[in-house]
Design a protein around this motif. Structure first.
Motif, short mmCIF file in Angstrom:
data_model
loop_
_atom_site.label_atom_id
_atom_site.label_comp_id
_atom_site.label_asym_id
_atom_site.label_seq_id
_atom_site.Cartn_x
_atom_site.Cartn_y
_atom_site.Cartn_z
N TYR A 142 0.85 -1.17 0.00
CA TYR A 142 0.00 0.00 0.00
C TYR A 142 0.89 1.23 0.00
O TYR A 142 2.00 1.21 0.55
N PRO A 143 0.44 2.32 -0.60
CA PRO A 143 1.28 3.52 -0.66
C PRO A 143 1.56 4.09 0.73
O PRO A 143 0.79 3.91 1.67
N LYS A 144 2.68 4.79 0.84
CA LYS A 144 3.09 5.39 2.12
C LYS A 144 2.66 6.85 2.24
O LYS A 144 2.35 7.31 3.32
N GLN A 204 -1.21 11.50 0.20
CA GLN A 204 -1.94 11.82 -1.04
C GLN A 204 -2.18 10.55 -1.85
O GLN A 204 -3.27 10.34 -2.39
N ASP A 205 -1.16 9.72 -1.96
CA ASP A 205 -1.29 8.48 -2.72
C ASP A 205 -2.30 7.54 -2.06
O ASP A 205 -3.09 6.88 -2.73
N LYS A 206 -2.25 7.49 -0.73
CA LYS A 206 -3.21 6.66 0.01
C LYS A 206 -4.64 7.11 -0.27
O LYS A 206 -5.51 6.30 -0.53
N MET A 222 -9.88 6.20 -2.74
CA MET A 222 -11.06 6.60 -3.52
C MET A 222 -11.24 5.70 -4.73
O MET A 222 -12.35 5.31 -5.07
N GLN A 223 -10.13 5.36 -5.38
CA GLN A 223 -10.20 4.51 -6.57
C GLN A 223 -10.72 3.12 -6.23
O GLN A 223 -11.62 2.60 -6.89
N THR A 224 -10.18 2.50 -5.17
CA THR A 224 -10.61 1.14 -4.83
C THR A 224 -12.03 1.13 -4.28
O THR A 224 -12.78 0.19 -4.53
N TYR A 268 -7.53 3.22 4.83
CA TYR A 268 -8.27 4.21 5.61
C TYR A 268 -7.65 4.35 7.00
O TYR A 268 -7.31 3.34 7.64
N PRO A 269 -7.51 5.58 7.51
CA PRO A 269 -6.87 5.75 8.82
C PRO A 269 -7.66 5.18 10.00
O PRO A 269 -7.07 4.80 11.01
#
Length: 168
Positions: free
Chosen positions: A80-82, A85-87, A92-94, A122-123
């Motif tokens: 998963y991205p770190k 912004q990428d997260k 949103m995409q997934t 998600y946080p």
């Protein structure tokens, strides 16, 4: 010349067929009630069918769990991205992809996998799970719950093995 109407012939044939079926039903019922060997054979056959259905259901469950494990392992291996912004972008995409796949009954596992990936990004995953409870169809939510349970067992095993290696 003596001829029958076609409808009379049809009714006679139909009556004969129905009376034959009724006679067989009466014979079968009498045999079932009076012959102990026949009753035993019927019970044996019934148990055999129930056992076969149960085994088939267990095999299907094992197959489904293996598929779910494989999907979760693949998702975790991809990583998963770190960056925040990428997260957010991937979340949103997934999530959007999962909602689209929800409507397709042949893509239930893929939809659940999208929701699983979104949850990992998600946080506050507990809050997201509460939202999923309200919006995601139950059959997809069940698959998602299996994915989360497997992932938690996996995380517990990996943290236990890594802490055991640190102690030595």
């Amino acid at each position: 010349m003596n001829s029958f109407k076609p409808s009379t012939l049809v009714y006679a044939s139909l009556g004969t067929a129905i009376s034959g079926m009724v006679a067989y039903a009466v014979y079968f019922d009498h045999k079932r009630r009076s012959d102990p060997d026949f009753r035993k054979a019927l019970k044996r056959e019934s148990r055999k069918q129930a056992r076969a259905a149960k085994e088939e259901e267990e095999e299907e469950g094992k197959r489904r769990r293996a598929e779910i494990r494989e999907l979760v392992d693949e998702a975790n291996e991809e990583g998963y991205p770190k960056e925040a912004q990428d997260k957010e972008a991937q979340f949103m995409q997934t999530l959007t992809e999962g909602e689209q796949l929800c409507n397709d009954s042949s893509s239930q596992r893929e939809a659940a996998l999208c929701f699983f990936r979104a949850m990992k990004l998600y946080p506050a995953p507990q809050e997201l799970m509460t939202l999923y409870d309200k919006t995601v169809p139950k059959h997809i939510l069940d698959i998602l719950a299996e994915m989360v349970a497997y992932d938690r067992r996996n995380e517990a095993k990996s943290s236990a093995s890594s802490s055991a290696g640190v102690d030595e």
